[in-house]
Design an enzyme around this catalytic site. Sequence first.
Site, short mmCIF file in Angstrom:
data_model
loop_
_atom_site.label_atom_id
_atom_site.label_comp_id
_atom_site.label_asym_id
_atom_site.label_seq_id
_atom_site.Cartn_x
_atom_site.Cartn_y
_atom_site.Cartn_z
N HIS A 123 28.87 9.02 8.90
CA HIS A 123 30.69 8.34 8.65
C HIS A 123 30.28 7.82 7.19
O HIS A 123 29.30 7.60 7.08
CB HIS A 123 31.45 7.97 9.71
N ARG A 168 7.00 3.71 10.29
CA ARG A 168 6.27 3.13 8.99
C ARG A 168 4.91 3.94 9.66
O ARG A 168 4.59 3.47 10.80
CB ARG A 168 6.46 1.37 8.14
#
Lengths: 190, 145
Positions: A119, A187
């Site tokens: 959005h 990660r």
Amino acid sequence: VNLRRRAAELRRDVALARATVRDLRPPPPSAFASFGARSWIVPPARVSTPSSIHVGDDVVILEHAWLSVVAAVDGIVPSLRIGDRTRIGRLAHIACVGEISIGADVLTAERVFIGDTYHGYEDRSLPIVQQPMAHPRPVRIGDGAFLGVGSIVLAGVTVGEGGYVGAGAVVVDDVPEHAVVVGNPARRVR
Amino acid sequence: VRLSLLRAPRPSSFTRFGRGTWLVPPCTVTGDGSISIGDDVCVMELAAIECSGRLSIGDGCRFGRGLHVSCSTEVRIEDHVSGSDHVAVLDATVVEAGAYLGYGSVVGPGVRVGRGAYVGEGAVVVDDVPAHTVVFGNPAVVVQA
């Protein structure tokens, strides 16, 4: 008066239950751009714009999937592709206004989110819910990849072939082939 | 508020239940608190609302599936707040008008999300979020002011 109110509430319950059952029934295979042999979308499921969705052979999509494919950005026809033998766990949410392709032999756990947009929030005078969707960036999930429980793959991300996304990971960068990523933000650990 | 299992809670269970508002079943509402919901609110299926305090949801709010609200004192969700699936709003939290709660985000307990803020997908918000900022991560940090 009380009885009348109870009757109105009962009518409302029935109308809502009917609407819900209608919304949660997956469209027939003929409504899809393509729908392979022996593939299943297990109800209840929400599927919008099936004419923009390609489903391969032997695909299984478990309960409560939400394949939200919407032409929300001017001039872009959305396209969602799900490859052969891919299995998608319950409560998956795929938000596609551009291009999302999920390869073959992909496995996802439950509550996985894959989105190629978000959005917009740039206009401070409007609530975010009333702002247009952001311009989409393609998402690709490579063949044989795995997405853990509750993992989130955001716009523009490519998960390489055989990539492994740990539970709860929020993936904002590409995942190399056969790499393992975990965490929020995700990660690489292997 | 009465126990209501796997069906739409009846509007008469609420201190206010606005016009054009839908809690899509299955949806569970438990606890003996007071719940006020404004107009034109839609909460999709699989919501779980536990309220033994005071919960208010403003006008025009939109939430996806699996919303979880846990309220033992007071929770306020202001007008035109929206959220994706599997959002959790915990006790003593205020979500100000026009904010957005991303997929799977957890807000609170005891935080204030400012006006028009964007809480990123999967964020775990443990500190106040200033108005019109974007936060991401666990714990959530401001990534765009």
